[in-house]
Each structure stands twice: as structure tokens, then as C-alpha cells.
Design a protein around this motif. Structure first.
Motif, PDB file in Angstrom:
ATOM      1  N   TYR A   3       0.823  -1.203   0.000  1.00 54.09           N
ATOM      2  CA  TYR A   3       0.000   0.000   0.000  1.00 54.09           C
ATOM      3  C   TYR A   3       0.856   1.251   0.000  1.00 54.09           C
ATOM      4  O   TYR A   3       1.927   1.284   0.586  1.00 54.09           O
ATOM      5  CB  TYR A   3      -0.962   0.004   1.195  1.00 54.09           C
ATOM      6  CG  TYR A   3      -0.331  -0.333   2.506  1.00 54.09           C
ATOM      7  CD1 TYR A   3       0.304   0.633   3.272  1.00 54.09           C
ATOM      8  CD2 TYR A   3      -0.385  -1.627   2.998  1.00 54.09           C
ATOM      9  CE1 TYR A   3       0.876   0.326   4.477  1.00 54.09           C
ATOM     10  CE2 TYR A   3       0.181  -1.951   4.219  1.00 54.09           C
ATOM     11  CZ  TYR A   3       0.823  -0.967   4.948  1.00 54.09           C
ATOM     12  OH  TYR A   3       1.391  -1.280   6.153  1.00 54.09           O
ATOM     13  N   CYS A 189       3.595   7.300   7.131  1.00 59.31           N
ATOM     14  CA  CYS A 189       3.955   6.797   5.802  1.00 59.31           C
ATOM     15  C   CYS A 189       5.440   6.505   5.704  1.00 59.31           C
ATOM     16  O   CYS A 189       5.858   5.455   5.215  1.00 59.31           O
ATOM     17  CB  CYS A 189       3.558   7.805   4.731  1.00 59.31           C
ATOM     18  SG  CYS A 189       1.790   7.906   4.416  1.00 59.31           S
ATOM     19  N   ILE A 194       0.334   2.105   9.031  1.00 57.67           N
ATOM     20  CA  ILE A 194      -0.925   2.530   8.440  1.00 57.67           C
ATOM     21  C   ILE A 194      -1.579   3.569   9.345  1.00 57.67           C
ATOM     22  O   ILE A 194      -1.248   3.686  10.531  1.00 57.67           O
ATOM     23  CB  ILE A 194      -1.886   1.351   8.201  1.00 57.67           C
ATOM     24  CG1 ILE A 194      -2.440   0.805   9.528  1.00 57.67           C
ATOM     25  CG2 ILE A 194      -1.219   0.244   7.397  1.00 57.67           C
ATOM     26  CD1 ILE A 194      -3.610  -0.156   9.344  1.00 57.67           C
ATOM     27  N   THR A 215      -4.966   5.520   5.396  1.00 53.40           N
ATOM     28  CA  THR A 215      -5.020   4.159   4.867  1.00 53.40           C
ATOM     29  C   THR A 215      -6.401   3.538   4.973  1.00 53.40           C
ATOM     30  O   THR A 215      -6.886   2.928   4.013  1.00 53.40           O
ATOM     31  CB  THR A 215      -4.018   3.245   5.608  1.00 53.40           C
ATOM     32  OG1 THR A 215      -2.774   3.920   5.771  1.00 53.40           O
ATOM     33  CG2 THR A 215      -3.787   1.954   4.827  1.00 53.40           C
TER      34      THR A 215
END
Length: 253
Positions: A3, A189, A194, A215
């Protein structure tokens, strides 16, 4: 799933769209509305069976039955629908969906770990609902679980908070939408953590959270939130939560 800041997952709140918060219907309704995952609350019966229970018990014709005062089969005979954590996890797996799990009793953590492991869902789920200190204790006790720590207010020193979360092995940080500042999100990040917002269905708030790169967004209106997201790929919906913490380049895409 690797992600990045551009990935936002919509989590359907327990009881979304007016469903029973402790039902399989709630999970299915969120999935049908486009959610990437769902939120459930797990607690233990008197004989140690982990079930979905967000109110500490169940209403019945005889009155309110306290969960911790009754055994599973007693409750099952008095309550029309009672869902074990294993059933809920299997339903989420079939959707397929991520799982955000609150524990009504920390003693339920062991049962949750076993159920997630048996269903091969460890990388699709995280636990939340505890402050950073208590969350770190749970992580030390159950190292294979993804555990997110809650913050009560906007951190004055976001870098220090994120560093503490990472050093104690936490998976991320959760807070009210107003507590998730650009500085905090950027620090998370860069550290491979998250960020998760508490429940909101306010359109302006959801748009802001998406633009900031949060997130996971919990909402009772996943259909509304989903409409503001860029198109999701099938790979993103089906993958688990995996991101190498040291590969910070992923967060800058």
C-alpha cells in the motif's frame, strides 16, 4: 498489498446500513456497498467462546443477557442469532474483505489469533481499540497479530509518537479524523505504519481523509465513501496487509 499514500481502504462500520452490528449480514452489506473491509467486536462468553458482541450481551425475551455470565449454548438457545468469531472471519474471507477487530475482552485475543491463523487471514486483519501503551503490550504478547494503537488527541510531536509506535512493533495509528493531521500521516507513511480513522460518514471529512492519504476509513456509509475513491483494482481488494517497513519509497509514489 504494497500500500502507498494513494491507497485508501473503506471499512464498513459494524451495523452499517441499519444492520445488526453483531451479524454476518453487517459484513455482507458492507461488502455489497463496496467496502474493502469491515469492523467487528469480539468478546468471550462465560465458557470462553469468542463471539461477535458489541454491547456486552444480547437482548432476549427474558431480558438482557450479560455475555460473561452465560455460556455459549445458553445464549444460543435464548438468542436467535449468535455469531462465533470463526464464522465472521470465514464470511469476511469469502467476501473477500479486510477485518478491523475490537476486543471487548483482551482475553479474547488468543481465540482471535487462532481463528485468523486457521483461516489464513492474519495478513488481512488488524486489532484496534487500545491506547499506544496497552496496544504495545498486546503486540508483545501476540507478535503475529497486526495491532493498531489509538491516540486520544492530536499529537504535539507526531514524529515521537510514530517512532514509539514503530519501535514497539505496532502496525499503525488510529484516531478521530481531526487528529489525523498531514504531519502525522506523513510520519506514519515514512515509517511504514498505516493510519486509521474512527467512524465518520461526513462527506467533507471523508474527502479530506482520502486526499490526505489515510489508509483506512471506517464509515457506516461505505457506498458513499467508496464513490469518492479512484477505481480499485481487483488485486488491491484481494491482497492482504503487507508493506515492508523499511521500503519508504513505496509511500512516496
Amino acid at each position: 498489498m504494497l500500500y502507498t499514500k494513494q491507497d485508501t481502504l473503506i471499512l464498513s462500520a459494524a451495523g452499517c446500513a441499519g444492520t445488526d452490528p453483531d451479524s454476518l449480514e453487517s459484513i455482507m452489506t458492507g461488502n455489497d456497498a463496496g467496502a474493502d473491509g469491515c469492523c467487528i467486536t469480539v468478546d468471550l462468553t462465560a465458557d470462553g467462546i469468542a463471539v461477535l458482541c458489541s454491547q456486552g450481551g444480547f437482548s432476549s425475551p427474558e431480558g438482557f443477557l450479560e455475555l460473561r455470565e452465560h455460556e455459549y449454548f445458553e445464549l444460543r438457545s435464548a438468542v436467535s442469532k449468535i455469531v462465533t468469531v470463526g464464522q465472521a472471519i470465514e464470511m469476511a474471507k469469502c467476501c473477500p474483505a479486510k477485518l478491523a477487530i475490537t476486543l471487548g475482552n483482551t482475553a479474547a485475543c488468543a481465540a482471535v489469533r487462532i481463528a485468523l491463523s486457521t483461516a489464513d487471514m492474519l495478513d488481512r486483519a488488524f486489532l484496534y481499540g487500545y491506547g499506544l501503551v496497552e496496544a504495545a503490550r498486546l503486540k508483545a504478547q501476540f507478535p503475529t497479530l497486526h495491532i493498531v494503537g489509538d491516540i486520544a488527541d492530536t499529537p504535539q510531536r507526531p514524529a515521537a509518537v510514530v517512532r514509539a509506535a514503530r519501535e514497539t512493533g505496532l502496525f499503525g495509528i488510529r484516531g478521530r479524523p481531526e487528529c489525523l493531521t498531514p504531519e502525522l500521516i506523513e510520519e506514519c507513511c515514512q515509517s511504514g505504519l498505516i493510519t486509521v480513522s474512527t467512524e465518520t460518514s461526513d462527506i467533507d471529512t471523508i474527502e479530506r481523509l482520502i486526499s490526505l492519504g489515510v489508509t483506512c476509513i471506517e464509515t457506516s456509509r461505505p457506498d458513499r465513501a467508496y464513490s469518492f475513491l479512484p477505481a480499485h483494482s481487483a488485486a488491491s481488494r484481494e491482497a492482504g496487509f503487507t508493506a515492508p517497513p523499511d521500503d519508504t519509497e513505496l509511500w512516496n509514489q
